[in-house]
Write a protein that holds these residues in place. Sequence first.
Motif, PDB file in Angstrom:
ATOM      1  N   ARG A  95       0.850  -1.177   0.000  1.00 41.68           N
ATOM      2  CA  ARG A  95       0.000   0.000   0.000  1.00 41.68           C
ATOM      3  C   ARG A  95       0.894   1.237   0.000  1.00 41.68           C
ATOM      4  NH1 ARG A  95      -2.728  -0.351   6.034  1.00 41.68           N
ATOM      5  NH2 ARG A  95      -0.810  -0.347   7.267  1.00 41.68           N
ATOM      6  N   PRO A  96       0.388   2.358  -0.527  1.00 41.08           N
ATOM      7  CA  PRO A  96       1.219   3.557  -0.605  1.00 41.08           C
ATOM      8  C   PRO A  96       1.739   3.977   0.765  1.00 41.08           C
ATOM      9  CG  PRO A  96      -0.733   3.812  -1.968  1.00 41.08           C
ATOM     10  CD  PRO A  96      -0.922   2.551  -1.182  1.00 41.08           C
ATOM     11  N   ALA A  97       2.995   4.361   0.796  1.00 38.50           N
ATOM     12  CA  ALA A  97       3.611   4.854   2.029  1.00 38.50           C
ATOM     13  C   ALA A  97       3.521   6.373   2.071  1.00 38.50           C
ATOM     14  CB  ALA A  97       5.067   4.412   2.099  1.00 38.50           C
ATOM     15  N   THR A  98       3.477   6.915   3.272  1.00 41.55           N
ATOM     16  CA  THR A  98       3.446   8.370   3.440  1.00 41.55           C
ATOM     17  C   THR A  98       4.774   8.905   3.969  1.00 41.55           C
ATOM     18  OG1 THR A  98       2.553   8.178   5.682  1.00 41.55           O
ATOM     19  CG2 THR A  98       0.961   8.334   3.871  1.00 41.55           C
ATOM     20  N   GLY A  99       5.675   8.012   4.325  1.00 39.32           N
ATOM     21  CA  GLY A  99       6.961   8.409   4.867  1.00 39.32           C
ATOM     22  C   GLY A  99       7.780   7.186   5.208  1.00 39.32           C
ATOM     23  N   PRO A 100       8.952   7.363   5.808  1.00 35.23           N
ATOM     24  CA  PRO A 100       9.872   6.241   6.023  1.00 35.23           C
ATOM     25  C   PRO A 100       9.474   5.270   7.125  1.00 35.23           C
ATOM     26  CG  PRO A 100      10.789   8.249   6.929  1.00 35.23           C
ATOM     27  CD  PRO A 100       9.561   8.650   6.188  1.00 35.23           C
ATOM     28  N   TYR A 153       4.669   6.607  14.206  1.00 40.45           N
ATOM     29  CA  TYR A 153       4.261   7.167  12.922  1.00 40.45           C
ATOM     30  C   TYR A 153       3.773   8.611  13.059  1.00 40.45           C
ATOM     31  CZ  TYR A 153       1.302   7.796   8.783  1.00 40.45           C
ATOM     32  OH  TYR A 153       0.713   8.261   7.641  1.00 40.45           O
ATOM     33  N   ALA A 154       4.188   9.458  12.113  1.00 36.82           N
ATOM     34  CA  ALA A 154       3.722  10.842  12.043  1.00 36.82           C
ATOM     35  C   ALA A 154       2.997  11.045  10.717  1.00 36.82           C
ATOM     36  CB  ALA A 154       4.892  11.809  12.162  1.00 36.82           C
ATOM     37  N   ALA A 155       1.761  11.536  10.803  1.00 40.08           N
ATOM     38  CA  ALA A 155       0.987  11.783   9.592  1.00 40.08           C
ATOM     39  C   ALA A 155       1.219  13.185   9.038  1.00 40.08           C
ATOM     40  CB  ALA A 155      -0.498  11.586   9.875  1.00 40.08           C
TER      41      ALA A 155
END
Length: 536
Positions: free
Chosen positions: A326-331, A340-342
């Motif tokens: 699934r698409p990642a939003t960060g490392p 996790y930070a959104a």
Amino acid sequence: MTSVFYGIGRRGLIASSSAAAALGALGVRGAFAQASQRGRTLVANIVPEPQSLVAGIAISAPAVAISNNIFDALFEYDADFKPKPALATGWEERDDGKTLILSLRKGVTWHDGKPFTSADVQYSILELMKKVHPRGGAFFAQLVDVETPDPHTAVLRFTSRAPVVWSVLNYETQILPRHLYEGTNILTNPYNVKPVGTGPFVFKEWVRGEYVLVERNPSYWDKDKPRLDRIRFRFIPDSGARAAALETGEVHYTPLSPVPYADVPRLKEKASLVVETRGNEANAPMFFLDFNVRRPQFQDVRVRRAIAHAIDKKALADTVWFGFARPATGPIPSYQKQFYAADVPQYGFDLARAEQLLDEAGYKKGSDGIRFRISHDPMPYGDEYTRSGEFVRQALKQVGIEVTLRNHDLPTFLRKVFSERDFDTLNSFYAAFPDPQIGVHRRFSTEAIKTGTPWSNASGYSKPETDAIINAIQTEGDIARRVELIHQLQRVAQADLPSITLLELRPFRVFSARLEGVNVKPDGGGASLKEVAFAS
């Protein structure tokens, strides 16, 4: 998961329990049938063929899959990521976490008959993990010494509490035989290709291009293990041939997402096979595109951001990875909610914005529609990486960047990327692991730029601000403050974008339904096969 041992107290000895270990694996029946089911040869497939069989030196999933059958770890983890005894049987914390005393198992021998002692632990942590291992310098950053008051006690001394260490005292911390490595170049030591371990299986033979053979260790400290007589790790480079070998029963076990993703629905329908997605949660594999920031065009962040805007991550996940990503939003993966930070910079699919940024950076289209030309090296781990490279090639063509794909075997890829730095862009995955200090820092830390060390900082990204945040994470004892620092790292990494984190991967294994005892714990995908047996 930053402090996984704390749930059982600050001081304690851990009792060995073979039955408990088996109950944590696949199938209760297998836990109580070990004595009667011992024997036979398991044929496993590993792809690609590793360059070394010592995972702490040649960090790669194929090396781990073989190495963990030859070497033991200090601890194993159960389904809740709590410790179980292996080479270490107990532990004690002192000095507010700055001293960790490990009690080592007595009577363990290396496969050459030499005794396993605290000197092996001392050497492995100080010389391998801190100096050579691409991640070891990060998670042992506060470690200043390992003392050996007696052969069965190792005392780890830290400058401050190091919560991350509790997540890596499994097979992530490789223990080598000091008597075979001391005084040599660890990276070129001949025992890297004919390993001597303490584990359940003894190395017997490596026929290059064909297989690695290991056989049951008759002197293994856990007398009920292993349950197999031998394992033959075959190298079958063609994905279609791997799928056929599983269907015919020629191969019994395959980790590392071994078959074309398009074949998975069909294989799931076969009663003779199991498709298993459990066992990789602790690894948290993240798929990314690295820029070689030594190249002039990639020193402009607008170019890096433009390329991020040009790649449709959802389409990549759906068309290349068939929903096993699934698409990642960060490392850091989104399911690691404690870290996790959104609220980090994002680069949604936007070709117009990509073109605008490239224009602003001074890379106008020529009369042929091309702005500049680059190479792209896919990770040589299978078809999905090659197809992802083709996806990137077509995506960047739309904004005037011409990409040439360069497909290599694994040794060539590692040499060009980590020794010669001869690449423009690449795709790869790194395991993020339960704590970002283990697997994420190496992508962005200056200290992780280690020439010749596979799976370290390939991009060459180096920034004092980022290094300061990473150093603070490694030394911060306050959990809340440490989490905020981890959030800061994600914001900086996404703003600077030396590496585009594209996808959160969901690996799978395929194996014969006749097997019992397959490890499905969070780190089971790379664990040893010592509990596996044939049910019939």
